[in-house]
Design an enzyme around this catalytic site. Sequence first.
Site, PDB file in Angstrom:
ATOM      1  N   GLY A 238      10.074  37.877  17.938  1.00  0.00           N
ATOM      2  CA  GLY A 238      11.137  38.045  18.921  1.00  0.00           C
ATOM      3  C   GLY A 238      11.853  36.817  19.408  1.00  0.00           C
ATOM      4  CD  GLU A 274       3.438  41.432  14.614  1.00  0.00           C
ATOM      5  OE1 GLU A 274       4.520  41.950  14.991  1.00  0.00           O
ATOM      6  OE2 GLU A 274       2.378  42.058  14.580  1.00  0.00           O
ATOM      7  NE  ARG A 277      16.666  37.404  15.506  1.00  0.00           N
ATOM      8  CZ  ARG A 277      17.457  38.471  15.299  1.00  0.00           C
ATOM      9  NH1 ARG A 277      18.621  38.307  14.715  1.00  0.00           N
ATOM     10  NH2 ARG A 277      17.084  39.661  15.677  1.00  0.00           N
ATOM     11  CE1 TYR A 317      21.109  45.802  15.079  1.00  0.00           C
ATOM     12  CE2 TYR A 317      21.538  44.071  13.487  1.00  0.00           C
ATOM     13  CZ  TYR A 317      20.813  45.168  13.893  1.00  0.00           C
ATOM     14  OH  TYR A 317      19.790  45.628  13.106  1.00  0.00           O
ATOM     15  CB  CYS A 342      37.400  51.577   2.657  1.00  0.00           C
ATOM     16  SG  CYS A 342      38.205  50.950   1.197  1.00  0.00           S
TER      17      CYS A 342
HETATM   18  N1  LLP Z   1       7.086  42.311  14.920  1.00  0.00           N
HETATM   19  C1  LLP Z   1       7.581  43.540  15.118  1.00  0.00           C
HETATM   20  C2  LLP Z   1       6.666  44.623  15.452  1.00  0.00           C
HETATM   21  C3  LLP Z   1       8.961  43.764  15.003  1.00  0.00           C
HETATM   22  O1  LLP Z   1       9.444  44.973  15.214  1.00  0.00           O
HETATM   23  C4  LLP Z   1       9.834  42.691  14.672  1.00  0.00           C
HETATM   24  C5  LLP Z   1      11.271  42.897  14.523  1.00  0.00           C
HETATM   25  C6  LLP Z   1       9.259  41.425  14.457  1.00  0.00           C
HETATM   26  C7  LLP Z   1       7.881  41.271  14.606  1.00  0.00           C
HETATM   27  C8  LLP Z   1      10.067  40.225  14.101  1.00  0.00           C
HETATM   28  O2  LLP Z   1      10.944  39.889  15.103  1.00  0.00           O
HETATM   29  P1  LLP Z   1      11.819  38.533  15.044  1.00  0.00           P
HETATM   30  O3  LLP Z   1      10.872  37.375  15.201  1.00  0.00           O
HETATM   31  O4  LLP Z   1      12.516  38.504  13.737  1.00  0.00           O
HETATM   32  O5  LLP Z   1      12.763  38.688  16.176  1.00  0.00           O
HETATM   33  N2  LLP Z   1      17.908  43.798  12.325  1.00  0.00           N
HETATM   34  C9  LLP Z   1      17.949  43.200  13.640  1.00  0.00           C
HETATM   35  C10 LLP Z   1      16.578  42.779  14.109  1.00  0.00           C
HETATM   36  C11 LLP Z   1      15.550  43.892  14.098  1.00  0.00           C
HETATM   37  C12 LLP Z   1      14.185  43.415  14.512  1.00  0.00           C
HETATM   38  C13 LLP Z   1      13.162  44.456  14.322  1.00  0.00           C
HETATM   39  N3  LLP Z   1      11.812  44.054  14.623  1.00  0.00           N
HETATM   40  C14 LLP Z   1      18.928  42.036  13.629  1.00  0.00           C
HETATM   41  O6  LLP Z   1      19.536  41.789  12.590  1.00  0.00           O
HETATM   42  O7  LLP Z   1      19.149  41.402  14.655  1.00  0.00           O
END
Ligand code: LLP
Length: 419
Positions: A238, A274, A277, A317, A342
């Site tokens: 996150g 986890e 990004r 988004y 399109c």
């Molecule tokens: N762990 C769980 C349970 C998650 O649901 C997610 C992301 C992560 C870890 C990794 O989160 P990060 O560190 O990447 O923020 N497609 C969207 C983002 C969706 C995230 C879903 N879950 C975007 O392009 O912004």
Amino acid sequence: MNHFHYRDGRLFAEDVDLTQLAAEVGTPFYCYSSATLERHYRVFAEAFPKDTLIAFSVKANGNLAVLKTLGQLGAGADVVSGGELKKALKAGIPANKIVFSGVGKTRAEMKLGLEAGIHQFNVESEPELVALNDVAASLGKRAPVTIRVNPDVDAKTHAKITTGTSENKFGIPWSRAREAYQLAASLPALQIVGVDMHIGSQITELSPFEAAFARVADLVKTLRGDGHRISRIDLGGGLGVPYAPTDPAPPAPELYGAAVSHAIAGLGCELILEPGRLIAANAGVLVSRVTYVKEGEARKFLILDAGMNDLIRPAMYDAHHEIVSVREGTGSSLYDVVGPVCESSDLFGRDRRLPEMKDGDLVAILTAGAYGAVMASAYNARPPAAEVLVRGKEWAVVRPRMSDDELIGLDRIPGWLAP
Ligand code: LLP
């Protein structure tokens, strides 16, 4: 910090000239930098105790070459499907470093995870506990389980990527957490190992994390009081990244690490994180060629050969991605940068200042290494962009672009329509 820089007026990925690369592999393509992936992984890992499991969130970038690069540094994997699990294993990530998240794991996926011997299942509902118990019992195994609790904290991020409030489908509601653990304890083929949470993605402030971590730490104590053996805490991913130069800088990994340490001090738990990004976003760009410069009545359009099917984040988004010319120059014109799909939402950026562009010029869409290629589709019968990994002077196509014929060949004509 990333490894995309101008050299002699041309954008390079590490020591690879993107103009030359575009000529060799064709556009559009994603280009990932190994040095950037490695640096981000190390900076993040160093913010935590040595025995922390950093489970890279495969959903952010599931390319086998990217997974292998991170796996070789010691990363584990956070997976949300049988496909991601197979990818992580194929990339050489050991099963005991893999955690399985997600609200809808099927029994077949549970079986895959149990047979592989993964580190843990992050369970998100009572019926999932029951199903996992059944599957584990049928295999004569015990499933290591955490329950994802929903700390009901507003992550202050985009509504489509917040997950930690009572309004969304993720996790078990805070008010039912103790009962859910009671249920898990009564199911003989489950072994409770810890607590899991994840409140959302692209979070740019520390306070929602701090609030959620504090709640989870309290819960660990309560659950231990209830007689459960809680030896692991999984705090999810996150942590956000800056997409625009004007974005406020998200908390540095050290500060995030300090907040985690503060919250879990004295609990004696194994720590699992986890991140997705944060590791991959700035390690990738999408390189695309200008097909046309179109003078509209009110605006000037830069029509690219990449579309929303390649990178959906702006359309989905309203996400901002910086767009730069691969040939260095000072911004002199304003363009609406669009794709060929399109849909009016096939728009990468409005009013972007770029050097004077002409047909055939190259642009790079930045911060595209996470949730880019993985979210691509073949909308408009457009095979998604190729993927290239760079390492120093070396590069390799790590996913070729499908040909039109290969894409079309996926369809089948039923007997009653056959000639
Ligand atoms: N762990 C769980 C349970 C998650 O649901 C997610 C992301 C992560 C870890 C990794 O989160 P990060 O560190 O990447 O923020 N497609 C969207 C983002 C969706 C995230 C879903 N879950 C975007 O392009 O912004």
